[in-house]
Motif scaffolding. Structure first.
Motif, mmCIF file in Angstrom:
data_model
loop_
_atom_site.group_PDB
_atom_site.id
_atom_site.type_symbol
_atom_site.label_atom_id
_atom_site.label_comp_id
_atom_site.label_asym_id
_atom_site.label_seq_id
_atom_site.Cartn_x
_atom_site.Cartn_y
_atom_site.Cartn_z
ATOM 1 N N CYS A 49 45.555 44.187 32.577
ATOM 2 C CA CYS A 49 45.721 44.639 31.026
ATOM 3 C C CYS A 49 45.619 46.078 30.730
ATOM 4 C CB CYS A 49 44.586 43.782 30.285
ATOM 5 S SG CYS A 49 43.112 43.707 31.075
ATOM 6 N N CYS A 50 44.448 46.552 30.908
ATOM 7 C CA CYS A 50 44.330 48.143 30.438
ATOM 8 C C CYS A 50 44.381 49.101 31.760
ATOM 9 C CB CYS A 50 42.978 48.018 29.740
ATOM 10 S SG CYS A 50 41.440 47.523 30.851
ATOM 11 N N ASN A 65 37.015 34.974 31.463
ATOM 12 C CA ASN A 65 38.280 35.101 31.563
ATOM 13 C C ASN A 65 38.753 36.174 30.683
ATOM 14 O OD1 ASN A 65 40.703 34.874 33.114
ATOM 15 N ND2 ASN A 65 41.482 33.454 32.123
ATOM 16 N N ARG A 66 37.788 36.872 30.017
ATOM 17 C CA ARG A 66 38.288 38.360 29.132
ATOM 18 C C ARG A 66 37.871 39.384 29.763
ATOM 19 N NH1 ARG A 66 39.248 37.035 23.885
ATOM 20 N NH2 ARG A 66 38.777 34.927 23.238
ATOM 21 N N ASN A 71 39.129 43.459 26.472
ATOM 22 C CA ASN A 71 38.783 42.088 25.702
ATOM 23 C C ASN A 71 39.875 41.259 25.705
ATOM 24 O OD1 ASN A 71 36.826 40.223 24.948
ATOM 25 N ND2 ASN A 71 37.432 40.388 22.661
ATOM 26 N N THR A 72 40.806 41.356 26.531
ATOM 27 C CA THR A 72 42.088 40.633 26.645
ATOM 28 C C THR A 72 41.749 39.276 27.634
ATOM 29 O OG1 THR A 72 43.609 42.703 26.674
ATOM 30 C CG2 THR A 72 44.589 40.678 27.931
ATOM 31 N N ASN A 77 43.902 40.601 38.129
ATOM 32 C CA ASN A 77 43.205 41.695 38.769
ATOM 33 C C ASN A 77 44.034 41.582 40.356
ATOM 34 O OD1 ASN A 77 41.042 40.456 40.790
ATOM 35 N ND2 ASN A 77 40.685 39.581 38.753
ATOM 36 N N PHE A 78 43.976 42.860 41.195
ATOM 37 C CA PHE A 78 44.429 43.074 42.399
ATOM 38 C C PHE A 78 43.594 44.143 43.105
ATOM 39 C CE2 PHE A 78 46.957 45.409 39.582
ATOM 40 C CZ PHE A 78 47.152 46.783 40.298
ATOM 41 N N PRO A 79 43.530 44.360 44.441
ATOM 42 C CA PRO A 79 42.854 45.424 45.032
ATOM 43 C C PRO A 79 43.832 46.644 44.909
ATOM 44 C CG PRO A 79 43.356 43.157 46.621
ATOM 45 C CD PRO A 79 43.888 42.953 45.382
ATOM 46 N N ASP A 80 43.112 47.435 44.796
ATOM 47 C CA ASP A 80 43.715 48.918 44.437
ATOM 48 C C ASP A 80 43.252 49.805 45.606
ATOM 49 O OD1 ASP A 80 44.648 51.370 43.692
ATOM 50 O OD2 ASP A 80 43.964 51.132 41.255
ATOM 51 N N THR A 81 44.231 49.800 46.734
ATOM 52 C CA THR A 81 43.922 50.308 47.927
ATOM 53 C C THR A 81 44.283 51.950 47.931
ATOM 54 O OG1 THR A 81 46.099 49.995 48.646
ATOM 55 C CG2 THR A 81 44.488 48.488 49.493
#
Length: 391
Positions: A49-50, A65-66, A71-72, A77-81
């Protein structure tokens, strides 16, 4: 640096951020702190989201789940390698710097230095100020000390640790003894069950043999009584009880798979009567093929034909015998009259031994799915023509 064990990696992923200080100010465009725990990000995860980064354990602990920042609702989300590579390459001071540890190194090396969850063989390796469990915690020692103080504790607590170890071993021996007792009990029960099974099988075999012998004896008695009645009955157009020997069709499954026709031994309808045989289609005939056992009655050339009335007119009763209970015989009747078509071959057979065709109209007899084991002992059917009525 060697990768830590899987269990240690899982432990790291469940921890909040790093509690330490950077040796030098990090780049301004590099997010270093987690918005949830406010420590240096451990195992960075980015939200869609942000775009903010969080510790893996912090973002996955969110229950509403916000997004904690914008506050979306319903974010992912995902791993940021890439972020992890940049962040973990920055140099930091030891988390115990305030207590006197002077270690510095890259952020990715901090866990190895602190050694917060060491294996037994590396118990004393790492930061001397890290609080660790006593090496005998698995047997009950609850002492936790800085790593540098642990050797003195182990030296002065030798007797306590020995006592704890003995107590632990005694408990293990007691548990193993209980398991052995349980296993011995199970083995005893299995042996008893095998004995009961053997006794039951012997009883079943003996009981079945007795039943079959009594069944055969009963059939023989019925046959004798029926034969005596037939011999004493001189009326040509009355009901004639009949009790020929049982017609035994063996290898039923083989006949069914081959789709052939089994012809029974010949029998006479009564004393000085018509000679007939049963043609059994194990896999059915005509529209009953594949679903039923069908039976046709075929007339044969007999020694009394010259004195008999032709075509045959009357009823022939036959049955499939219940070999176990002796109470659920399956019966069928073939009904001949003067209007019967010549194709059914109830007429006299002159130029052949057996008629080519037999009376089989609608004689579905018994469906395969109703052939209970009591009718098929030893893959054998027992059939009997038990009564004839002349018209």
């Amino acid at each position: 640096m060697a990768s830590p064990p899987t269990s240690e990696q899982d432990s790291i992923r469940n921890m909040p951020g790093f509690d330490c200080e950077f040796l030098e100010p990090p780049p301004e465009n590099l997010q270093t702190d987690c918005p949830v725990c406010h420590q240096i990000i451990r195992e960075p995860y980015q939200v869609t989201c942000c775009g903010n980064k969080y510790c893996q354990s912090c973002i996955q602990a969110i229950t509403n789940n916000r997004c904690p920042t914008c506050n979306t609702e319903g974010f992912s989300n995902f791993p940021d390698t890439g972020h992890k590579q940049s962040l973990y390459g920055l140099k930091v001071r030891c988390s115990h710097q305030k207590n006197g540890c002077e270690w510095t190194g890259e952020l990715r090396q901090l866990n190895e230095h602190l050694n917060t969850d060491p294996l037994p063989e590396t118990q004393l390796d790492g930061c001397p100020l890290t609080i660790i469990n006593c090496d005998f915690h698995h047997v009950g020692c609850a002492v936790k000390l800085p790593r540098q103080d642990m050797p003195e504790h182990q030296r002065t607590s030798f007797q306590i640790h020995t006592s704890l170890r003995c107590r632990s071993q005694q408990a293990e021996i007691a548990a193993l003894t209980d398991k052995v007792s349980i296993l011995e009990s199970k083995v005893t029960n299995l042996e008893q069950n095998r004995s009961l099974e053997t006794a039951f099988n012997e009883f079943t075999t003996t009981f079945r043999a007795e039943i079959e012998a009594k069944f055969k004896e009963k059939l023989d008695e019925e046959n004798q009584r029926s034969l005596q009645t037939a011999r004493s009955d001189d009326a040509p157009h009355t009901t004639i009880p009949f009790g020929p020997p049982v017609l035994t069709m063996t290898n039923f499954t083989q006949h069914k798979e081959a789709g052939d026709v089994w012809l029974s031994p010949p029998v006479y309808t009564h004393q000085g009567g018509y000679k007939i045989c049963l043609a059994v289609h194990a896999n059915g005939h005509d529209r009953f093929t594949g679903t039923h056992v069908t039976v046709c009655i075929r007339f044969m050339r007999g020694e009394f034909d010259d004195s008999l009335k032709w075509p045959f007119c009357g009823k022939i009763y036959f049955r499939l015998l219940d070999q176990a209970k002796q109470t659920e015989h399956r019966s069928q009747v073939a009904n001949y009259d003067y209007r019967a078509e010549e194709a059914v071959w109830c007429c006299r057979v002159t130029d052949k031994e057996v008629a080519d065709k037999g009376w089989s109209h609608e004689l579905d007899f018994v469906a395969h799915k109703k052939l209970k084991p009591q009718y098929l002992l030893n893959d054998t059917l027992l059939l009997q023509v038990y009564k004839v009525e002349l018209s």
